[in-house]
Design a protein around this motif. Structure first.
Motif, PDB file in Angstrom:
ATOM      1  N   UNK A  40     -38.104  43.532  43.273  1.00  0.00           N
ATOM      2  CA  UNK A  40     -37.177  43.575  44.400  1.00  0.00           C
ATOM      3  C   UNK A  40     -36.525  42.219  44.702  1.00  0.00           C
ATOM      4  N   UNK A  41     -36.911  41.176  43.986  1.00  0.00           N
ATOM      5  CA  UNK A  41     -36.256  39.874  44.130  1.00  0.00           C
ATOM      6  C   UNK A  41     -35.028  39.767  43.226  1.00  0.00           C
ATOM      7  N   UNK A  42     -34.798  40.765  42.406  1.00  0.00           N
ATOM      8  CA  UNK A  42     -33.675  40.745  41.465  1.00  0.00           C
ATOM      9  C   UNK A  42     -32.336  40.895  42.181  1.00  0.00           C
ATOM     10  N   UNK A  43     -31.310  40.380  41.541  1.00  0.00           N
ATOM     11  CA  UNK A  43     -29.954  40.516  42.083  1.00  0.00           C
ATOM     12  C   UNK A  43     -29.511  41.973  42.063  1.00  0.00           C
ATOM     13  N   UNK A  44     -29.936  42.694  41.043  1.00  0.00           N
ATOM     14  CA  UNK A  44     -29.631  44.127  40.959  1.00  0.00           C
ATOM     15  C   UNK A  44     -30.844  44.840  40.376  1.00  0.00           C
ATOM     16  N   UNK A  45     -31.067  46.061  40.829  1.00  0.00           N
ATOM     17  CA  UNK A  45     -32.150  46.885  40.290  1.00  0.00           C
ATOM     18  C   UNK A  45     -31.589  48.268  39.967  1.00  0.00           C
ATOM     19  N   UNK A  46     -32.246  48.933  39.075  1.00  0.00           N
ATOM     20  CA  UNK A  46     -31.903  50.302  38.723  1.00  0.00           C
ATOM     21  C   UNK A  46     -32.995  51.203  39.303  1.00  0.00           C
ATOM     22  N   UNK A  47     -32.603  52.385  39.769  1.00  0.00           N
ATOM     23  CA  UNK A  47     -33.573  53.284  40.400  1.00  0.00           C
ATOM     24  C   UNK A  47     -33.472  54.687  39.808  1.00  0.00           C
ATOM     25  N   UNK A  48     -34.596  55.395  39.825  1.00  0.00           N
ATOM     26  CA  UNK A  48     -34.634  56.772  39.340  1.00  0.00           C
ATOM     27  C   UNK A  48     -35.816  57.477  40.004  1.00  0.00           C
ATOM     28  N   UNK A  49     -35.692  58.775  40.188  1.00  0.00           N
ATOM     29  CA  UNK A  49     -36.838  59.558  40.634  1.00  0.00           C
ATOM     30  C   UNK A  49     -37.069  60.667  39.624  1.00  0.00           C
ATOM     31  N   UNK A  50     -38.319  60.910  39.340  1.00  0.00           N
ATOM     32  CA  UNK A  50     -38.708  61.892  38.335  1.00  0.00           C
ATOM     33  C   UNK A  50     -39.689  62.872  38.957  1.00  0.00           C
ATOM     34  N   UNK A  51     -39.458  64.179  38.769  1.00  0.00           N
ATOM     35  CA  UNK A  51     -40.424  65.149  39.291  1.00  0.00           C
ATOM     36  C   UNK A  51     -41.723  65.095  38.481  1.00  0.00           C
ATOM     37  N   UNK A  52     -42.852  65.177  39.177  1.00  0.00           N
ATOM     38  CA  UNK A  52     -44.158  65.203  38.524  1.00  0.00           C
ATOM     39  C   UNK A  52     -44.992  66.335  39.123  1.00  0.00           C
ATOM     40  N   UNK A  53     -45.697  67.035  38.279  1.00  0.00           N
ATOM     41  CA  UNK A  53     -46.593  68.101  38.735  1.00  0.00           C
ATOM     42  C   UNK A  53     -47.872  67.470  39.280  1.00  0.00           C
TER      43      UNK A  53
END
Length: 76
Positions: free
Chosen positions: A12-25
């Motif tokens: 979270x200290x990065x200038x930019x981050x990539x995000x994703x959410x994945x469904x998990x059982x």
């Protein structure tokens, strides 16, 4: 937890981050539910950086309150 917190702080200290959410059982009493694994990635390799890292969070649903909480302290 200190190592987990250190990795999350680094991501979270990065200038930019990539995000994703994945469904998990997820196993629940007598049934299976679908939770979410939220992933936030810091990756500067295309920009001549050398440190890539990922932070993971779990939530029982896809509600917007979860990423809002994860990103509450993130500022560019």
């Amino acid at each position: 937890m200190p190592l987990v917190e250190e990795i999350r702080d680094h991501v979270f200290a990065a200038e930019r981050i990539h995000a994703d959410d994945t469904p998990v059982k997820v196993l629940a009493k007598g049934m299976c539910r679908t939770g979410r694994l939220w992933t936030y990635v810091r990756d500067y390799r295309p920009f001549a950086g050398t440190v890539a890292a990922a932070a993971f969070f779990y939530s029982p649903d896809r509600g917007g309150v979860h990423p809002e909480a994860h990103l509450a302290t993130y500022a560019v």
